[in-house]
Design an enzyme around this catalytic site. Structure first.
Site, PDB file in Angstrom:
ATOM      1  N   GLY A  13       0.565  -1.231  -0.015  1.00 29.91           N
ATOM      2  CA  GLY A  13       0.144  -0.061  -0.063  1.00 29.91           C
ATOM      3  C   GLY A  13       1.035   1.413   0.247  1.00 29.91           C
ATOM      4  N   ASP A  64      -3.740  -6.551  -4.354  1.00 27.70           N
ATOM      5  CA  ASP A  64      -4.860  -6.425  -3.771  1.00 27.70           C
ATOM      6  C   ASP A  64      -4.204  -6.951  -2.243  1.00 27.70           C
ATOM      7  OD1 ASP A  64      -7.229  -6.755  -2.078  1.00 27.70           O
ATOM      8  OD2 ASP A  64      -8.519  -6.847  -3.029  1.00 27.70           O
ATOM      9  N   VAL A  65      -3.686  -6.823  -0.975  1.00 27.19           N
ATOM     10  CA  VAL A  65      -2.938  -7.468  -0.275  1.00 27.19           C
ATOM     11  C   VAL A  65      -4.827  -9.411   0.313  1.00 27.19           C
ATOM     12  CG1 VAL A  65      -2.165  -6.159   0.092  1.00 27.19           C
ATOM     13  CG2 VAL A  65      -4.086  -6.099   1.509  1.00 27.19           C
ATOM     14  N   SER A 144      -1.745   0.588  15.002  1.00 30.97           N
ATOM     15  CA  SER A 144      -2.331   2.371  15.166  1.00 30.97           C
ATOM     16  C   SER A 144      -2.475   2.034  16.873  1.00 30.97           C
ATOM     17  CB  SER A 144      -3.366   2.223  15.037  1.00 30.97           C
ATOM     18  OG  SER A 144      -4.293   3.287  14.794  1.00 30.97           O
ATOM     19  N   SER A 146      -5.247   2.812  17.456  1.00 27.37           N
ATOM     20  CA  SER A 146      -6.300   2.201  17.718  1.00 27.37           C
ATOM     21  C   SER A 146      -6.091   0.534  18.377  1.00 27.37           C
ATOM     22  CB  SER A 146      -7.356   2.189  16.186  1.00 27.37           C
ATOM     23  OG  SER A 146      -7.433   3.444  16.343  1.00 27.37           O
ATOM     24  N   GLN A 154     -15.223   3.369  14.479  1.00 26.89           N
ATOM     25  CA  GLN A 154     -14.040   2.291  13.608  1.00 26.89           C
ATOM     26  C   GLN A 154     -13.802   1.263  14.476  1.00 26.89           C
ATOM     27  OE1 GLN A 154     -10.829   5.348  15.064  1.00 26.89           O
ATOM     28  NE2 GLN A 154     -10.475   5.098  13.285  1.00 26.89           N
ATOM     29  N   TYR A 157     -12.486  -1.803  13.307  1.00 28.87           N
ATOM     30  CA  TYR A 157     -11.117  -1.505  12.277  1.00 28.87           C
ATOM     31  C   TYR A 157     -10.516  -1.772  13.320  1.00 28.87           C
ATOM     32  CZ  TYR A 157      -7.012   2.705  11.304  1.00 28.87           C
ATOM     33  OH  TYR A 157      -5.642   2.937  10.984  1.00 28.87           O
ATOM     34  N   LYS A 161      -6.948  -3.407  14.001  1.00 31.23           N
ATOM     35  CA  LYS A 161      -5.384  -3.596  14.586  1.00 31.23           C
ATOM     36  C   LYS A 161      -4.508  -3.700  15.518  1.00 31.23           C
ATOM     37  CE  LYS A 161      -4.428  -1.665  10.693  1.00 31.23           C
ATOM     38  NZ  LYS A 161      -3.308  -0.782   9.979  1.00 31.23           N
ATOM     39  N   THR A 189      -3.465   9.547  14.833  1.00 31.24           N
ATOM     40  CA  THR A 189      -3.351  10.015  13.328  1.00 31.24           C
ATOM     41  C   THR A 189      -2.647  11.195  12.719  1.00 31.24           C
ATOM     42  OG1 THR A 189      -5.367  10.523  15.182  1.00 31.24           O
ATOM     43  CG2 THR A 189      -4.944  11.844  13.238  1.00 31.24           C
ATOM     44  N   ILE A 190      -2.156  10.677  11.816  1.00 32.21           N
ATOM     45  CA  ILE A 190      -1.685  11.266  10.705  1.00 32.21           C
ATOM     46  C   ILE A 190      -2.563  11.674   9.823  1.00 32.21           C
ATOM     47  CG2 ILE A 190       0.157   9.865   9.209  1.00 32.21           C
ATOM     48  CD1 ILE A 190       0.738   9.952  11.916  1.00 32.21           C
ATOM     49  N   ASN A 195      -7.671   9.466   6.280  1.00 32.27           N
ATOM     50  CA  ASN A 195      -8.863  10.329   7.503  1.00 32.27           C
ATOM     51  C   ASN A 195      -9.380  11.886   6.619  1.00 32.27           C
ATOM     52  OD1 ASN A 195      -6.507  11.653   7.525  1.00 32.27           O
ATOM     53  ND2 ASN A 195      -6.093  10.542   9.801  1.00 32.27           N
TER      54      ASN A 195
HETATM   55  N1  LIG Z   1      -3.213   8.013   8.850  1.00 30.49           N
HETATM   56  C1  LIG Z   1      -3.532   7.635   9.918  1.00 30.49           C
HETATM   57  O1  LIG Z   1      -4.410   8.086  10.811  1.00 30.49           O
HETATM   58  C2  LIG Z   1      -3.231   6.345  10.511  1.00 30.49           C
HETATM   59  C3  LIG Z   1      -2.843   5.257   9.884  1.00 30.49           C
HETATM   60  N2  LIG Z   1      -2.502   4.282   9.637  1.00 30.49           N
HETATM   61  C4  LIG Z   1      -2.527   2.729   9.459  1.00 30.49           C
HETATM   62  O2  LIG Z   1      -1.704   3.523   8.131  1.00 30.49           O
HETATM   63  C5  LIG Z   1      -2.283   3.001   7.427  1.00 30.49           C
HETATM   64  C6  LIG Z   1      -1.139   3.328   6.072  1.00 30.49           C
HETATM   65  O3  LIG Z   1      -2.856   4.144   5.714  1.00 30.49           O
HETATM   66  P1  LIG Z   1      -2.684   5.976   5.726  1.00 30.49           P
HETATM   67  O4  LIG Z   1      -1.433   5.959   5.095  1.00 30.49           O
HETATM   68  O5  LIG Z   1      -3.265   6.739   6.357  1.00 30.49           O
HETATM   69  O6  LIG Z   1      -3.614   5.867   4.149  1.00 30.49           O
HETATM   70  P2  LIG Z   1      -3.602   5.498   2.933  1.00 30.49           P
HETATM   71  O7  LIG Z   1      -5.546   5.506   2.518  1.00 30.49           O
HETATM   72  O8  LIG Z   1      -3.289   7.250   2.254  1.00 30.49           O
HETATM   73  O9  LIG Z   1      -2.969   4.737   2.492  1.00 30.49           O
HETATM   74  C7  LIG Z   1      -3.380   3.645   2.333  1.00 30.49           C
HETATM   75  C8  LIG Z   1      -2.751   2.559   1.069  1.00 30.49           C
HETATM   76  O10 LIG Z   1      -3.152   1.410   1.742  1.00 30.49           O
HETATM   77  C9  LIG Z   1      -3.758   0.897   0.211  1.00 30.49           C
HETATM   78  N3  LIG Z   1      -4.316  -0.129   0.151  1.00 30.49           N
HETATM   79  C10 LIG Z   1      -5.931  -0.859   0.289  1.00 30.49           C
HETATM   80  N4  LIG Z   1      -6.060  -1.682   0.180  1.00 30.49           N
HETATM   81  C11 LIG Z   1      -5.324  -2.002   0.372  1.00 30.49           C
HETATM   82  C12 LIG Z   1      -5.663  -3.610  -1.110  1.00 30.49           C
HETATM   83  N5  LIG Z   1      -6.924  -4.112  -0.857  1.00 30.49           N
HETATM   84  N6  LIG Z   1      -4.515  -4.198  -1.154  1.00 30.49           N
HETATM   85  C13 LIG Z   1      -3.195  -3.077  -1.916  1.00 30.49           C
HETATM   86  N7  LIG Z   1      -3.109  -1.880  -1.248  1.00 30.49           N
HETATM   87  C14 LIG Z   1      -4.354  -1.109  -0.571  1.00 30.49           C
HETATM   88  C15 LIG Z   1      -3.891   2.028  -0.766  1.00 30.49           C
HETATM   89  O11 LIG Z   1      -4.076   2.485  -2.212  1.00 30.49           O
HETATM   90  C16 LIG Z   1      -3.167   2.633  -0.248  1.00 30.49           C
HETATM   91  O12 LIG Z   1      -2.038   3.153  -1.049  1.00 30.49           O
HETATM   92  C17 LIG Z   1      -3.024   1.851   7.249  1.00 30.49           C
HETATM   93  O13 LIG Z   1      -2.961   0.426   7.264  1.00 30.49           O
HETATM   94  C18 LIG Z   1      -3.621   2.550   8.562  1.00 30.49           C
HETATM   95  O14 LIG Z   1      -4.427   1.197   8.932  1.00 30.49           O
HETATM   96  C19 LIG Z   1      -2.456   3.671  11.486  1.00 30.49           C
HETATM   97  C20 LIG Z   1      -2.904   4.475  12.063  1.00 30.49           C
HETATM   98  C21 LIG Z   1      -2.895   5.667  11.694  1.00 30.49           C
HETATM   99  C1  LIG Z   2      -8.327   6.698   9.951  1.00 28.49           C
HETATM  100  C2  LIG Z   2      -7.981   6.995  11.420  1.00 28.49           C
HETATM  101  O1  LIG Z   2      -8.020   9.164  11.912  1.00 28.49           O
HETATM  102  C3  LIG Z   2      -6.496   7.184  11.800  1.00 28.49           C
HETATM  103  O2  LIG Z   2      -6.614   5.784  11.625  1.00 28.49           O
HETATM  104  C4  LIG Z   2      -6.509   4.777  12.930  1.00 28.49           C
HETATM  105  O3  LIG Z   2      -5.457   3.245  13.629  1.00 28.49           O
HETATM  106  C5  LIG Z   2      -6.085   5.813  14.156  1.00 28.49           C
HETATM  107  O4  LIG Z   2      -6.118   5.611  15.284  1.00 28.49           O
HETATM  108  C6  LIG Z   2      -7.237   6.862  13.794  1.00 28.49           C
HETATM  109  O5  LIG Z   2      -8.069   7.456  14.238  1.00 28.49           O
END
Ligand SMILES: NC(=O)C1=CN([C@@H]2O[C@H](COP(=O)(O)OP(=O)(O)OC[C@H]3O[C@@H](n4cnc5c(N)ncnc54)[C@H](O)[C@@H]3O)[C@@H](O)[C@H]2O)C=CC1
Ligand SMILES: C[C@H](O)[C@@H]1OC(=O)[C@H](O)[C@@H]1O
Length: 254
Positions: A13, A64-65, A144, A146, A154, A157, A161, A189-190, A195
């Site tokens: 991803g 697709d993972v 996370s 979370s 969530q 979700y 996590k 939260t990133i 989000n």
């Molecule tokens: N943004 C946040 O606040 C937080 C994010 N996370 C985790 O970080 C990870 C990355 O998320 P972000 O970069 O924030 O979001 P994002 O939406 O920008 O990136 C998610 C990535 O996963 C890919 N993806 C989704 N479904 C997929 C699939 N079936 N197969 C392959 N790739 C797939 C998307 O295409 C994207 O590139 C996630 O696991 C999320 O749960 C954890 C805590 C906080």
């Molecule tokens: C997507 C949310 O903003 C984000 O995802 C997480 O895993 C964090 O806890 C936040 O809720």
């Protein structure tokens, strides 16, 4: 100091958000990088170009993972391109915000399949390659905050996590004898696409910011250093651990 010189890093991803930022930071530290992406070849190629601009090699592999077949295909492509796998980062994830009482079955099932099952298949494929190489390795799951706290929108979700962190704990035991370390990062939260809609609610965003001792929400680049640390020999005796990367949000009760 370049901490990942000569290493091959695989990240799921990674065409945007945290995965893309981590891919670029690993390249900055001397790694060649294979990125998995789900849908957007243009975005994936942009990340490849950023890595190549740093003087490192990169490939983008569509998959697709949640499809068990995608995992060995990703590893095989990385081995063909770079000769092996040293670091695997399980990052791909989704978080379609929704209330609990009327949660659609398909949203629950998809979230679990992508976030938990996908992490499992990919980790297993990477671990088998590392074991066969016989030189150890590092696996890092983007779990996370979370995993430790709840979210009313969530409920589908947060268990995934907690699940990927638990997966890393068990894999630390299963894979320790092969010199493969397994750890989790727990971002707060990133600011990413995951989000963007949720944080368009100004009142919620202001509340979230106010809870963070360091005074701001995270940026994807904030995740790069912690991944590089856990991937590197600096963390050679760290396995089964979880590191919060949340600006202090978790400890800020009152
Ligand atoms: N943004 C946040 O606040 C937080 C994010 N996370 C985790 O970080 C990870 C990355 O998320 P972000 O970069 O924030 O979001 P994002 O939406 O920008 O990136 C998610 C990535 O996963 C890919 N993806 C989704 N479904 C997929 C699939 N079936 N197969 C392959 N790739 C797939 C998307 O295409 C994207 O590139 C996630 O696991 C999320 O749960 C954890 C805590 C906080
Ligand atoms: C997507 C949310 O903003 C984000 O995802 C997480 O895993 C964090 O806890 C936040 O809720």
């Amino acid at each position: 100091m370049r901490l990942l010189e000569g290493k091959t890093v695989l990240i799921t991803g990674a065409s945007r958000g945290i995965g893309a930022a981590v891919a670029v930071e690993c390249a900055r530290h001397g790694a060649n990088v294979a990125i998995n992406y789900a849908a957007s070849p243009a975005a994936a190629e942009d990340v490849v170009a950023q890595i190549e601009a740093l003087g490192q090699k990169a490939i983008a592999v569509k998959g697709d993972v949640s499809d068990p077949a995608a995992a060995p295909e990703f590893v095989k492509a990385a081995v063909a391109a770079f000769g092996g796998v040293d670091v695997f980062v399980s990052n791909a994830g989704i978080c379609p915000f929704h209330g609990f009482l009327d949660m659609p079955v398909d949203v629950v099932d998809r979230t679990i399949k992508v976030n938990l099952n996908g992490a499992y298949y990919m980790t297993q494929a990477a671990a088998n390659q590392m074991k066969n190489q016989g030189r150890g390795g590092a696996i890092i799951a983007i779990s996370s905050i979370s995993a430790l706290v709840g979210g009313g929108m969530q409920t589908h979700y947060t268990p995934t996590k907690a699940g990927v962190h638990s997966l890393m704990q068990s894999c630390a035991i299963a894979l320790g004898p092969y010199g493969i370390r397994c750890n989790s990062l727990l971002p707060g939260t990133i600011l990413t696409d995951i989000n963007k809609d949720d944080l368009a609610d100004t009142a919620k965003r202001t509340y979230m910011e106010g809870r963070i001792p360091l005074g701001r929400l995270g940026q994807p680049e904030d995740m790069g250093g912690p991944v590089v640390f856990l991937a590197s020999d600096l963390a050679r005796y760290v396995t089964g651990a979880a590191l919060l990367v949340d600006g202090g949000a978790f400890v800020n009760l009152q």
